[in-house]
Design a protein around this motif. Structure first.
Motif, PDB file in Angstrom:
ATOM      1  N   TYR A 146       0.725  -1.124   0.058  1.00  0.00           N
ATOM      2  CA  TYR A 146      -0.002  -0.087  -0.119  1.00  0.00           C
ATOM      3  C   TYR A 146       0.884   1.402  -0.064  1.00  0.00           C
ATOM      4  CZ  TYR A 146      -3.763  -3.178   1.662  1.00  0.00           C
ATOM      5  OH  TYR A 146      -4.604  -4.168   1.751  1.00  0.00           O
ATOM      6  N   GLY A 147       2.181   1.369   0.387  1.00  0.00           N
ATOM      7  CA  GLY A 147       2.976   2.173   0.680  1.00  0.00           C
ATOM      8  C   GLY A 147       3.256   3.150  -0.630  1.00  0.00           C
ATOM      9  N   ASP A 148       3.584   4.383  -0.440  1.00  0.00           N
ATOM     10  CA  ASP A 148       4.371   5.196  -1.416  1.00  0.00           C
ATOM     11  C   ASP A 148       5.698   5.382  -0.780  1.00  0.00           C
ATOM     12  OD1 ASP A 148       1.731   5.937  -3.105  1.00  0.00           O
ATOM     13  OD2 ASP A 148       1.186   7.050  -1.508  1.00  0.00           O
ATOM     14  N   ALA A 149       5.886   5.317   0.249  1.00  0.00           N
ATOM     15  CA  ALA A 149       7.021   5.469   0.854  1.00  0.00           C
ATOM     16  C   ALA A 149       7.208   4.725   2.203  1.00  0.00           C
ATOM     17  CB  ALA A 149       7.401   6.836   1.431  1.00  0.00           C
ATOM     18  N   CYS A 150       8.287   4.278   2.674  1.00  0.00           N
ATOM     19  CA  CYS A 150       8.689   3.615   3.921  1.00  0.00           C
ATOM     20  C   CYS A 150       9.493   4.832   4.787  1.00  0.00           C
ATOM     21  CB  CYS A 150       9.429   2.283   3.812  1.00  0.00           C
ATOM     22  SG  CYS A 150      11.143   2.564   2.981  1.00  0.00           S
ATOM     23  N   ASN A 151       9.460   4.358   6.146  1.00  0.00           N
ATOM     24  CA  ASN A 151      10.468   5.211   7.199  1.00  0.00           C
ATOM     25  C   ASN A 151      11.016   4.349   8.005  1.00  0.00           C
ATOM     26  OD1 ASN A 151      10.287   6.951   9.864  1.00  0.00           O
ATOM     27  ND2 ASN A 151      11.383   8.097   7.905  1.00  0.00           N
ATOM     28  N   LEU A 152      12.092   4.320   7.987  1.00  0.00           N
ATOM     29  CA  LEU A 152      12.996   3.153   8.737  1.00  0.00           C
ATOM     30  C   LEU A 152      13.835   3.847  10.031  1.00  0.00           C
ATOM     31  CD1 LEU A 152      14.668   0.875   5.896  1.00  0.00           C
ATOM     32  CD2 LEU A 152      12.543   0.611   7.247  1.00  0.00           C
ATOM     33  N   PHE A 153      14.045   3.320  10.896  1.00  0.00           N
ATOM     34  CA  PHE A 153      14.793   3.733  12.120  1.00  0.00           C
ATOM     35  C   PHE A 153      16.003   3.419  11.945  1.00  0.00           C
ATOM     36  CE2 PHE A 153      15.651   3.941  16.675  1.00  0.00           C
ATOM     37  CZ  PHE A 153      15.067   4.953  16.983  1.00  0.00           C
ATOM     38  N   ALA A 154      16.787   4.464  11.539  1.00  0.00           N
ATOM     39  CA  ALA A 154      18.402   4.093  11.029  1.00  0.00           C
ATOM     40  C   ALA A 154      19.317   3.999  12.120  1.00  0.00           C
ATOM     41  CB  ALA A 154      18.674   5.551  10.060  1.00  0.00           C
ATOM     42  N   THR A 155      19.057   2.920  12.959  1.00  0.00           N
ATOM     43  CA  THR A 155      20.206   2.746  13.910  1.00  0.00           C
ATOM     44  C   THR A 155      21.565   2.532  13.204  1.00  0.00           C
ATOM     45  OG1 THR A 155      19.587   0.442  13.851  1.00  0.00           O
ATOM     46  CG2 THR A 155      18.611   1.670  15.523  1.00  0.00           C
ATOM     47  N   SER A 156      21.745   1.749  12.042  1.00  0.00           N
ATOM     48  CA  SER A 156      23.051   1.663  11.398  1.00  0.00           C
ATOM     49  C   SER A 156      22.747   1.334  10.068  1.00  0.00           C
ATOM     50  CB  SER A 156      23.632   0.626  12.188  1.00  0.00           C
ATOM     51  OG  SER A 156      23.049  -0.948  11.571  1.00  0.00           O
ATOM     52  N   PRO A 157      23.816   1.714   9.179  1.00  0.00           N
ATOM     53  CA  PRO A 157      23.464   1.325   7.685  1.00  0.00           C
ATOM     54  C   PRO A 157      23.406   0.251   7.349  1.00  0.00           C
ATOM     55  CG  PRO A 157      25.235   2.976   7.786  1.00  0.00           C
ATOM     56  CD  PRO A 157      24.961   2.608   9.409  1.00  0.00           C
ATOM     57  N   GLU A 158      23.885  -0.868   8.064  1.00  0.00           N
ATOM     58  CA  GLU A 158      23.796  -2.118   7.994  1.00  0.00           C
ATOM     59  C   GLU A 158      22.387  -2.754   8.420  1.00  0.00           C
ATOM     60  OE1 GLU A 158      27.701  -1.198   8.524  1.00  0.00           O
ATOM     61  OE2 GLU A 158      26.119  -0.758  10.042  1.00  0.00           O
ATOM     62  N   ASP A 159      21.739  -2.202   9.258  1.00  0.00           N
ATOM     63  CA  ASP A 159      20.337  -2.438   9.623  1.00  0.00           C
ATOM     64  C   ASP A 159      19.359  -2.154   8.519  1.00  0.00           C
ATOM     65  OD1 ASP A 159      18.277  -3.544  11.655  1.00  0.00           O
ATOM     66  OD2 ASP A 159      17.578  -1.459  11.661  1.00  0.00           O
ATOM     67  N   VAL A 160      19.654  -0.938   8.077  1.00  0.00           N
ATOM     68  CA  VAL A 160      18.818  -0.195   7.005  1.00  0.00           C
ATOM     69  C   VAL A 160      18.878  -1.126   5.698  1.00  0.00           C
ATOM     70  CG1 VAL A 160      18.482   1.508   5.287  1.00  0.00           C
ATOM     71  CG2 VAL A 160      18.943   2.004   7.871  1.00  0.00           C
ATOM     72  N   ALA A 161      20.074  -1.567   5.528  1.00  0.00           N
ATOM     73  CA  ALA A 161      20.392  -2.315   4.155  1.00  0.00           C
ATOM     74  C   ALA A 161      19.577  -3.727   4.388  1.00  0.00           C
ATOM     75  CB  ALA A 161      21.744  -2.804   3.984  1.00  0.00           C
ATOM     76  N   ARG A 162      19.452  -4.339   5.326  1.00  0.00           N
ATOM     77  CA  ARG A 162      18.795  -5.643   5.699  1.00  0.00           C
ATOM     78  C   ARG A 162      17.406  -5.245   5.706  1.00  0.00           C
ATOM     79  NH1 ARG A 162      16.798  -8.405   9.838  1.00  0.00           N
ATOM     80  NH2 ARG A 162      17.440  -6.908  11.416  1.00  0.00           N
ATOM     81  N   LYS A 163      16.846  -4.279   6.056  1.00  0.00           N
ATOM     82  CA  LYS A 163      15.612  -3.968   6.103  1.00  0.00           C
ATOM     83  C   LYS A 163      14.863  -3.539   4.589  1.00  0.00           C
ATOM     84  CE  LYS A 163      14.715  -3.762  10.533  1.00  0.00           C
ATOM     85  NZ  LYS A 163      13.724  -4.836  11.262  1.00  0.00           N
ATOM     86  N   LEU A 164      15.894  -2.990   3.848  1.00  0.00           N
ATOM     87  CA  LEU A 164      15.553  -2.748   2.395  1.00  0.00           C
ATOM     88  C   LEU A 164      15.343  -3.957   1.682  1.00  0.00           C
ATOM     89  CD1 LEU A 164      17.185   0.742   1.959  1.00  0.00           C
ATOM     90  CD2 LEU A 164      14.816   0.394   2.031  1.00  0.00           C
ATOM     91  N   ASP A 165      16.457  -4.955   1.837  1.00  0.00           N
ATOM     92  CA  ASP A 165      16.353  -6.295   1.185  1.00  0.00           C
ATOM     93  C   ASP A 165      15.172  -7.023   1.381  1.00  0.00           C
ATOM     94  OD1 ASP A 165      18.953  -5.924   0.061  1.00  0.00           O
ATOM     95  OD2 ASP A 165      20.071  -7.041   1.723  1.00  0.00           O
ATOM     96  N   ILE A 166      14.645  -6.895   2.774  1.00  0.00           N
ATOM     97  CA  ILE A 166      13.355  -7.700   3.207  1.00  0.00           C
ATOM     98  C   ILE A 166      12.132  -6.921   2.623  1.00  0.00           C
ATOM     99  CG2 ILE A 166      11.541  -8.069   4.805  1.00  0.00           C
ATOM    100  CD1 ILE A 166      14.288  -8.457   6.838  1.00  0.00           C
ATOM    101  N   LEU A 167      12.250  -5.595   2.491  1.00  0.00           N
ATOM    102  CA  LEU A 167      11.275  -4.925   1.515  1.00  0.00           C
ATOM    103  C   LEU A 167      11.065  -5.294   0.246  1.00  0.00           C
ATOM    104  CD1 LEU A 167       9.120  -2.563   1.215  1.00  0.00           C
ATOM    105  CD2 LEU A 167      10.845  -0.832   0.947  1.00  0.00           C
ATOM    106  N   ARG A 168      12.481  -5.521  -0.457  1.00  0.00           N
ATOM    107  CA  ARG A 168      12.442  -5.970  -1.910  1.00  0.00           C
ATOM    108  C   ARG A 168      11.916  -7.035  -1.879  1.00  0.00           C
ATOM    109  NH1 ARG A 168      15.850  -4.219  -5.704  1.00  0.00           N
ATOM    110  NH2 ARG A 168      17.360  -3.025  -4.107  1.00  0.00           N
TER     111      ARG A 168
END
Length: 289
Positions: free
Chosen positions: A195-217
């Motif tokens: 449903y989303g046009d955008a996501c907003n992630l809690f950027a604790t670390s670039p590594e964590d953001v990368a993992r979340k984006l892989d899961i979003l993909r």
């Protein structure tokens, strides 16, 4: 890289008579310096993990209406609306009203509410986490139906609407940006993909953001959604002014992952913070991404 200013604390200064002028001056500095987005929290008590619950807190959409009248360029939204705090049909109407009055600058930032002390304190129903996510999905469906222009019934497990009339319609086409906040891997990111046009992630670390984006993909592949069509944003928990060079390097790493907007939070008097942000950060941020 775009910058969002997330206004989360009304206690600096804490005197009620000073809250409005401080908010006004901060918003004007942000607007004039090139901040792209202005957001507030959806809380009624201050978050206990950050400050005493008794500290001043304003209602989110009233606050954004005030900021809308002061500004003309920045997008305006709540980071993020708690799904239990407003009936979905009324929420769609509220965000539409903000969009109309701001000239098409409203965002719907939304997520599963969590702060039980304020909910119990003010009589907001507290429901299990699984139900909150089910209600979140129905809320997204209702908002999209109201913004579609279709005046029809909606029948869900939790919400029933007999007439999704929404006049005037939102100015933003096809509808205000839907930004879903949170990094929950099974439910939240699936809802972003669906449903989303955008996501907003809690950027604790670039590594964590990368993992979340892989899961979003992965969720996008399952939902048949174009991953690249989703705007990736992140709330940068690292303070920018203590070490500007280090913060910009950190943001550059986020940009390399596909993040196109970072939100930052004042950790001091917001007028002073916005002024230093304009002088020390924004001129250099434009070259990132």
């Amino acid at each position: 890289m775009k910058l969002g200013l997330h206004y989360w604390n009304y206690a600096k200064p804490a005197e009620p008579i000073e809250i409005g002028p401080t908010l006004r001056e901060t918003a004007l500095i942000a607007e004039q310096s090139g901040v792209a987005a202005f957001s507030v929290m959806d809380h009624y008590f201050q978050m206990e993990a950050s400050a005493p619950a008794e500290e001043p807190m304003l209602e989110a959409y009233t606050t954004l209406g005030y900021v809308a009248a002061l500004t003309s360029r920045m997008s305006l939204g709540v980071l993020v609306t708690g799904v239990m705090y407003r009936h979905p049909g009324l929420l769609a109407k509220i965000v539409t009203s903000l969009d109309v009055l701001s000239g098409g600058r409203a965002r719907l930032g939304i997520g599963a509410s969590w702060y039980e002390r304020e909910q119990r304190g003010l009589g907001v129903p507290v429901v299990p986490v699984a139900e909150r996510f089910e209600r979140l999905e129905e809320t997204l469906q209702i908002c999209l139906q109201m913004w579609s222009g279709k005046v029809e019934e909606y029948h869900g497990q939790y919400y029933q609407l007999t007439e999704t009339l929404n006049s005037p319609p939102a100015i933003t086409s096809p509808h205000p940006m839907i930004m879903i906040g949170g990094g929950g891997e099974k439910k939240t990111l699936r809802l972003v993909a669906k449903y989303g046009d955008a996501c907003n992630l809690f950027a604790t670390s670039p590594e964590d953001v990368a993992r979340k984006l892989d899961i979003l993909r992965e969720h996008c592949a399952t939902e048949g959604r174009d991953y690249d069509s989703i705007v990736k944003t992140a709330l940068a928990v690292r303070p920018p002014l203590a070490d500007v060079d280090g913060w910009l390097a950190y943001v550059e790493q986020l940009a390399g992952l596909g993040i196109t907007e970072v939100q930052t939070m004042p950790e001091r008097n917001p007028v002073e913070f916005a002024t230093e942000l304009a002088e020390k950060v924004l001129p250099r941020l434009a070259s990132i991404g």
